[in-house]
Design an enzyme around this catalytic site. Sequence first.
Site, PDB file in Angstrom:
ATOM      1  N   ASN A   1       0.812  -1.226   0.000  1.00  0.00           N
ATOM      2  CA  ASN A   1       0.000   0.000   0.000  1.00  0.00           C
ATOM      3  C   ASN A   1       0.840   1.268   0.000  1.00  0.00           C
ATOM      4  O   ASN A   1       0.381   2.306  -0.455  1.00  0.00           O
ATOM      5  CB  ASN A   1      -0.957   0.000   1.201  1.00  0.00           C
ATOM      6  CG  ASN A   1      -0.255  -0.247   2.516  1.00  0.00           C
ATOM      7  OD1 ASN A   1       0.549  -1.167   2.642  1.00  0.00           O
ATOM      8  ND2 ASN A   1      -0.542   0.570   3.491  1.00  0.00           N
TER       9      ASN A   1
ATOM     10  N   GLY B   1     -13.672  -2.787  -0.404  1.00  0.00           N
ATOM     11  CA  GLY B   1     -14.447  -1.976  -1.337  1.00  0.00           C
ATOM     12  C   GLY B   1     -13.930  -0.568  -1.551  1.00  0.00           C
ATOM     13  O   GLY B   1     -13.894  -0.070  -2.685  1.00  0.00           O
TER      14      GLY B   1
ATOM     15  N   CYS C   1      -3.688   4.914   8.245  1.00  0.00           N
ATOM     16  CA  CYS C   1      -3.930   4.558   9.647  1.00  0.00           C
ATOM     17  C   CYS C   1      -2.706   4.772  10.528  1.00  0.00           C
ATOM     18  O   CYS C   1      -2.817   4.659  11.746  1.00  0.00           O
ATOM     19  CB  CYS C   1      -4.454   3.137   9.757  1.00  0.00           C
ATOM     20  SG  CYS C   1      -3.384   1.918   9.047  1.00  0.00           S
TER      21      CYS C   1
HETATM   22  N1  C6P Z   1      -4.723   0.865   3.743  1.00  0.00           N
HETATM   23  C1  C6P Z   1      -3.689   3.038   3.415  1.00  0.00           C
HETATM   24  O1  C6P Z   1      -3.667   4.281   3.546  1.00  0.00           O
HETATM   25  P1  C6P Z   1      -9.621  -1.550   5.372  1.00  0.00           P
HETATM   26  O2  C6P Z   1      -9.386  -0.091   5.560  1.00  0.00           O
HETATM   27  O3  C6P Z   1      -9.811  -2.255   6.676  1.00  0.00           O
HETATM   28  O4  C6P Z   1     -10.677  -1.841   4.380  1.00  0.00           O
HETATM   29  O5  C6P Z   1      -8.275  -2.138   4.714  1.00  0.00           O
HETATM   30  C2  C6P Z   1      -7.094  -2.236   5.484  1.00  0.00           C
HETATM   31  C3  C6P Z   1      -5.930  -2.506   4.596  1.00  0.00           C
HETATM   32  C4  C6P Z   1      -5.448  -3.797   4.504  1.00  0.00           C
HETATM   33  N2  C6P Z   1      -4.429  -4.097   3.690  1.00  0.00           N
HETATM   34  C5  C6P Z   1      -3.839  -3.171   2.920  1.00  0.00           C
HETATM   35  C6  C6P Z   1      -2.731  -3.588   2.010  1.00  0.00           C
HETATM   36  C7  C6P Z   1      -4.280  -1.846   2.963  1.00  0.00           C
HETATM   37  O6  C6P Z   1      -3.700  -0.931   2.192  1.00  0.00           O
HETATM   38  C8  C6P Z   1      -5.332  -1.482   3.833  1.00  0.00           C
HETATM   39  C9  C6P Z   1      -5.760  -0.057   3.977  1.00  0.00           C
HETATM   40  C10 C6P Z   1      -4.968   2.292   3.722  1.00  0.00           C
HETATM   41  O7  C6P Z   1      -2.718   2.419   2.995  1.00  0.00           O
HETATM   42  C11 C6P Z   1      -5.648   2.815   4.941  1.00  0.00           C
HETATM   43  S1  C6P Z   1      -4.725   2.528   6.423  1.00  0.00           S
END
Ligand code: C6P
Length: 386
Positions: free
Chosen positions: A150, A199, A324
């Site tokens: 990410n 999503g 986060c």
């Molecule tokens: N990364 C970022 O700014 P959620 O938000 O629970 O649907 O997904 C979490 C998540 C899990 N795995 C990866 C590889 C991600 O990138 C993310 C969410 C965001 O990089 C928000 S912290």
Amino acid sequence: MKVVYLDNNATTQIAPEVNEAMRPFLETLWGNPSSMHTFGGQVKKYIDRAREQVAELIGAHPDEIIFTSCGSESNNTAIKGYLAATDEPGHIITSCVEHPAVLSVCRHLHQHGWELTELRVDGRGQIDLDELRSSISEKTAMVTTMWANNETGVIFPIDRIAQIVKSSGKIFHTDAVQAVGKLPVDVGKVPVDMLTLSGHKLHAPKGIGALYVRRGTPLTPLIHGGHQERGKRAGTENVPYIVGLGVACDLARRHMQKEISELSRLRDKLEQGILSSCPDVRVNGDRKHRLPNTLNVSFEFVEGEAILLLLNELGICASSGSACTSGSLEPSHVIRAMGIPFTAAHGSIRFSLSRYNTEQDIDYTLQRLPGIIKRLREISPYISNP
Ligand code: C6P
């Protein structure tokens, strides 16, 4: 003020088509899909359709898709839900650059007796497949690695990882939150047992995710209760968002090839523009194996937070790492794991694009960014300015 949104790995705009498709389920078709009466029961077919659309995007069977509330829940379900079936703590393998939604789950299990291997990465952010091979032992219950990072966009060689894990007879889960919708993902070709998607990374709302579970993979639910999701995830279904996720997956599947080339063109323009207008800049992560929408750059001798604040004043939204962990003044664990020198690690910025970005967004950013970097370097404590 004009907003130039270049933080699409944090979250994305809801596609107008998704919004449109969800509206009836917020206004008129609000029944409970489990109800016996026609008013509620008629909604069920829309969940079935969405399940097919999600499955189609990743080459799965619809009965292998479990709807969840987010990527974090899917990761927790996959890891804890599979390991719950084992009698006593064994061994888990992950990588040291995972999102906290995997890394902290594994570390939590480690505190409860599980042995944990966190595979290291090299300067490009890639793991060593020999280290993976030699880490797998009889005690290993599961391997979990991300498909794409990410923060840097680095794509792991997931087919080779999956083959290594499966040839050892172990279970393989991949966090594909950043890959699904941005890259072709086909569980028919890559032998993963479980795969997480979310999503809000592909133009559906926040609060909906899915977990792919290959037929025959044992899984204990994380949320016990009713029989929804074939007993794998209790709770009355979030029908509007499930429908929205289905449409978002359908859009991603139909437009993917065009979007990949357009996004990488804009991303490369941004990258080239930055490299040619700002001295002492480095691109972080494997440039050959990278998401088409992601650029992570380090500006030497300046603080990332300061760059972000000045960009923000101009309406340009970017981030220094995952949303986060923002606010922390420490460089991210991903950047640190890649061995990037201190003076560069502190100045790393993630730009992430989506289908809604335009040429003008990139031009505007390139017009403003060099001036910001110059200004900050003039007052940088890391440079002895005359
Ligand atoms: N990364 C970022 O700014 P959620 O938000 O629970 O649907 O997904 C979490 C998540 C899990 N795995 C990866 C590889 C991600 O990138 C993310 C969410 C965001 O990089 C928000 S912290």
